[in-house]
Design a protein around this motif. Structure first.
Motif, PDB file in Angstrom:
ATOM      1  N   UNK A 134       0.822  -1.210   0.000  1.00 57.33           N
ATOM      2  CA  UNK A 134       0.000   0.000   0.000  1.00 57.33           C
ATOM      3  C   UNK A 134       0.858   1.262   0.000  1.00 57.33           C
ATOM      4  N   UNK A 135       1.941   1.183  -0.756  1.00 60.36           N
ATOM      5  CA  UNK A 135       2.818   2.347  -0.893  1.00 60.36           C
ATOM      6  C   UNK A 135       2.569   2.966  -2.258  1.00 60.36           C
ATOM      7  N   UNK A 136       1.976   4.139  -2.304  1.00 59.54           N
ATOM      8  CA  UNK A 136       1.661   4.824  -3.557  1.00 59.54           C
ATOM      9  C   UNK A 136       2.234   6.235  -3.513  1.00 59.54           C
ATOM     10  N   UNK A 137       2.326   6.903  -4.668  1.00 54.03           N
ATOM     11  CA  UNK A 137       2.841   8.289  -4.673  1.00 54.03           C
ATOM     12  C   UNK A 137       2.045   9.232  -3.771  1.00 54.03           C
ATOM     13  N   UNK A 138       0.789   8.913  -3.502  1.00 51.82           N
ATOM     14  CA  UNK A 138      -0.029   9.799  -2.662  1.00 51.82           C
ATOM     15  C   UNK A 138       0.215   9.569  -1.173  1.00 51.82           C
ATOM     16  N   UNK A 139       0.904   8.486  -0.810  1.00 51.72           N
ATOM     17  CA  UNK A 139       1.243   8.151   0.585  1.00 51.72           C
ATOM     18  C   UNK A 139       0.067   8.395   1.543  1.00 51.72           C
ATOM     19  N   UNK A 140      -1.068   7.758   1.241  1.00 56.20           N
ATOM     20  CA  UNK A 140      -2.243   7.875   2.099  1.00 56.20           C
ATOM     21  C   UNK A 140      -2.184   6.813   3.189  1.00 56.20           C
ATOM     22  N   UNK A 141      -2.395   7.241   4.431  1.00 51.39           N
ATOM     23  CA  UNK A 141      -2.279   6.337   5.573  1.00 51.39           C
ATOM     24  C   UNK A 141      -3.382   5.282   5.584  1.00 51.39           C
ATOM     25  N   UNK A 142      -3.083   4.067   6.061  1.00 49.94           N
ATOM     26  CA  UNK A 142      -4.129   3.059   6.242  1.00 49.94           C
ATOM     27  C   UNK A 142      -5.117   3.526   7.315  1.00 49.94           C
TER      28      UNK A 142
END
Length: 266
Positions: free
Chosen positions: A104-112
């Motif tokens: 769950x590592x994406x350019x948007x770095x949205x927290x779980x």
């Protein structure tokens, strides 16, 4: 930054949350067997971090091989730690288990986002709901749902919602009439805008690129999908509408069901 909202079902044996949101009697339901993953018991060599680190800072810690706390439930009963790019630890009421394949590592770095909720109507908060942001890009925003249980011995089991439940099973329920320029699901029909000059609809439905899950404090879980239609002459699909569905899981059979499915404008 996660949201909290959602769902309804009739059997207490079902691990589910279902809202009182009205849906037409003709609304379809779709089901699919979920795979179950038993977490591997993990004994930390040193105390795990107690403070949550935001994704934008935690990515660097992953590169350094440092375990970091990525999310925790509001009541403090559960937490998620990153070991590496696709391996996590789930800590829940004193038990710690390791799971692989959680990317769950994406350019948007949205927290779980996670919470321990009563999703089966037993008045006991005994299901861990985890929502991961797994995909981003132009026209793409994708989340992934995990429902986890913990038995009397502390063993933690994950029931990841299978993507094929909506990309295949639900997509098959949608009819596109390229001549009438309409989209139909059950008794609901949407009129589509006229195709741009030089393009025409193929009739194929894309439910992969806009996927959002939410869960309410009352244990209701919902899936929201962007409906996009493939077209000739372009790799970019056309936005056509939105679907909402209640997410239910029978943990005894491992079957996920989408209920109260509704179709609305984009």
């Amino acid at each position: 930054m996660k949201r909290v909202i959602l769902i309804f079902l009739l059997c207490a044996a079902l691990l589910c949350g279902c809202s009182g949101r009205a849906a037409p009697a003709e609304a379809p339901t779709v089901s699919l067997q979920a795979g179950t993953v038993m977490g591997r018991s993990y004994a930390p060599e040193s105390p795990l971090p107690r403070e949550v680190t935001p994704m934008e800072q935690g990515v660097a810690l992953t590169e350094q091989g440092t375990i970091w706390r990525s999310a925790e439930s509001p009541d403090g009963r559960a937490a998620l730690y990153r070991l590496n790019r696709d391996t996590v630890l789930i800590e829940w009421d004193g038990s710690v288990a390791m799971f692989g394949g959680w990317q769950f590592e994406t350019p948007r770095t949205i927290d779980p986002w996670m919470a321990v909720l009563d999703v089966n109507g037993t008045a006991t908060a005994d299901t861990l709901v985890v929502d991961l942001y797994t995909g981003s890009g132009t026209g793409v925003s994708v989340e992934e749902l995990h429902l986890l249980t913990r038995d009397e011995h502390g063993a933690i089991t994950d029931y990841p919602l299978p993507e094929a439940l909506y990309t295949e099973e639900l997509a098959r329920q949608i009819a596109v009439d390229v001549k009438a320029n309409t989209l139909t699901l059950g008794a609901a029909t949407l009129a589509l805008p006229e195709p741009e000059k030089g393009f025409s609809l193929t009739g194929a439905v894309n439910l992969r690129d806009q996927v959002h899950f939410s869960a309410s404090v009352t244990g209701e879980v919902e899936l929201e999908l962007g409906v996009q239609l493939e077209r000739t002459g372009s790799a970019v699909p056309v936005p056509a509408g939105r679907l909402r569905a209640n997410v239910c899981l029978d943990r005894e059979t491992g079957v996920y069901t989408l209920e109260n499915i509704t179709l609305g404008g984009y």
